[in-house]
Design an enzyme around this catalytic site. Structure first.
Site, PDB file in Angstrom:
ATOM      1  N   LYS A 221       9.129 -29.832  -7.648  1.00  0.00           N
ATOM      2  CA  LYS A 221       9.644 -28.773  -6.764  1.00  0.00           C
ATOM      3  C   LYS A 221       8.959 -28.771  -5.402  1.00  0.00           C
ATOM      4  O   LYS A 221       7.883 -29.340  -5.228  1.00  0.00           O
ATOM      5  CB  LYS A 221       9.498 -27.413  -7.456  1.00  0.00           C
ATOM      6  N   ARG A 256       9.662 -27.594 -18.387  1.00  0.00           N
ATOM      7  CA  ARG A 256      10.938 -28.207 -17.999  1.00  0.00           C
ATOM      8  C   ARG A 256      10.617 -29.288 -16.964  1.00  0.00           C
ATOM      9  O   ARG A 256      10.196 -28.967 -15.853  1.00  0.00           O
ATOM     10  CB  ARG A 256      11.863 -27.128 -17.418  1.00  0.00           C
TER      11      ARG A 256
HETATM   12  C1  9MG Z   1      17.886 -24.977 -13.779  1.00  0.00           C
HETATM   13  N1  9MG Z   1      16.517 -24.769 -13.340  1.00  0.00           N
HETATM   14  C2  9MG Z   1      15.957 -25.264 -12.200  1.00  0.00           C
HETATM   15  N2  9MG Z   1      14.679 -24.855 -12.105  1.00  0.00           N
HETATM   16  C3  9MG Z   1      14.442 -24.105 -13.204  1.00  0.00           C
HETATM   17  C4  9MG Z   1      13.316 -23.405 -13.668  1.00  0.00           C
HETATM   18  O1  9MG Z   1      12.182 -23.355 -12.991  1.00  0.00           O
HETATM   19  N3  9MG Z   1      13.417 -22.738 -14.838  1.00  0.00           N
HETATM   20  C5  9MG Z   1      14.584 -22.745 -15.546  1.00  0.00           C
HETATM   21  N4  9MG Z   1      14.616 -22.052 -16.700  1.00  0.00           N
HETATM   22  N5  9MG Z   1      15.689 -23.399 -15.142  1.00  0.00           N
HETATM   23  C6  9MG Z   1      15.605 -24.054 -13.990  1.00  0.00           C
END
Ligand code: 9MG
Length: 277
Positions: A221, A256
């Protein structure tokens, strides 16, 4: 704490790795790479072999300023892939969407979790999630993806994100969603400046009193790029692994991530240290 899918129950005594599969032309880091079904499937296979325990499939980009996609278009992107994954593996598939119709179809075709960056705020979403009886990730976001990074503002980012999640947990519970099906997520990068993101990260342990599994999504990110002198997406791997390791150390339950193998190795080291007396 446990997390149960139809095919498997995880004890959550160590973080789970959720591998990201964006079937979009415009996601911030891997946009366009997996639009083709074969390349998407081989990427899923790779992520499973590398140690992913959940695959998160999204058909609409949530990056700041991304274009909206119709229900039909989103379904055309994700449904064939969910069916194809079901033919090769019983790994739990999470559907990354805020649209009720996409949630319904995806679960009918074999997905077993909902990941909603809009925290089930769309009309009918809470009721549908109750009916579907699958794990749901509710995420904090200030504003909407199109404009959320224009002027994020908080008096106390940790308290406000926690209050929002508490309120959404209550809405979910009152509608009949089982407590054990609710996963929370502070939503890094969703209506937050770098300072907000770093403050939230530093205080991740404070989310433990909400008593739900905690999902952390920081992989590649912009907060990482910002700290690393504006490094572009493809130069954020080491920063992503550093934050994944820190999140695991602070007791995040689900990470994630794009880079499954590198994260899995880092988590093994983190776990080895944690388990040492
Ligand atoms: C779809 N998506 C993109 N970034 C995310 C994040 O930080 N958390 C979750 N749950 N979904 C995300």
């Amino acid at each position: 704490m446990k997390l149960s899918f139809d095919s498997i129950t995880f004890e959550l005594n160590r973080p789970l790795i959720m591998g990201i599969l964006n079937v979009t032309p415009d996601s911030f880091s891997d946009g366009g790479l997996f639009i083709n079904k074969n390349s998407a499937l081989s990427h899923v296979n790779q992520m499973i072999n590398d140690g992913a325990q959940i695959i998160d499939i999204g058909g609409e980009s949530t990056r700041p300023g991304a274009a909206e996609v119709s229900v039909d278009e989103e379904c055309q992107r994700v449904i064939p892939l969910i069916k194809a994954i079901r033919n090769i593996s019983d790994i739990p598939v999470s559907i990354d969407t805020s649209k009720t119709e996409v949630m319904r179809l995806a679960i009918a075709e074999g997905a077993s979790m909902i990941n909603d960056v809009n925290a089930l705020r769309a009309e009918g979403a809470v009721e549908l999630a109750t009916q579907l009886n699958v794990p749901v990730c509710i995420m904090h976001m200030q504003g909407l993806p199109r404009t959320m990074q224009h002027t994020p503002s908080y008096n106390n980012v940790v308290d406000e994100v926690k209050d929002f999640l508490k309120q959404r947990i209550n809405v979910c519970i009152n509608a009949g969603i089982k407590h054990e099906n609710i996963i929370i997520d502070p939503g890094f990068g969703f209506g937050k400046t770098l300072e907000h993101n770093l403050t939230l990260f530093k205080h991740l342990d404070e989310f433990e009193d909400l008593d739900c599994p905690l999902l952390v999504g920081v992989s590649r990110k912009s907060m990482i790029g910002q700290v690393l002198d504006n490094a572009p997406g493809d130069e954020r791997l080491y920063g992503s692994i550093a934050l994944a390791t820190l999140a695991a150390w602070i007791n995040a339950n689900i990470l994630r991530v794009h880079d499954v193998k590198a994260t899995a190795d880092a988590l093994k080291l983190c776990q080895a240290v944690k388990e040492t007396m």
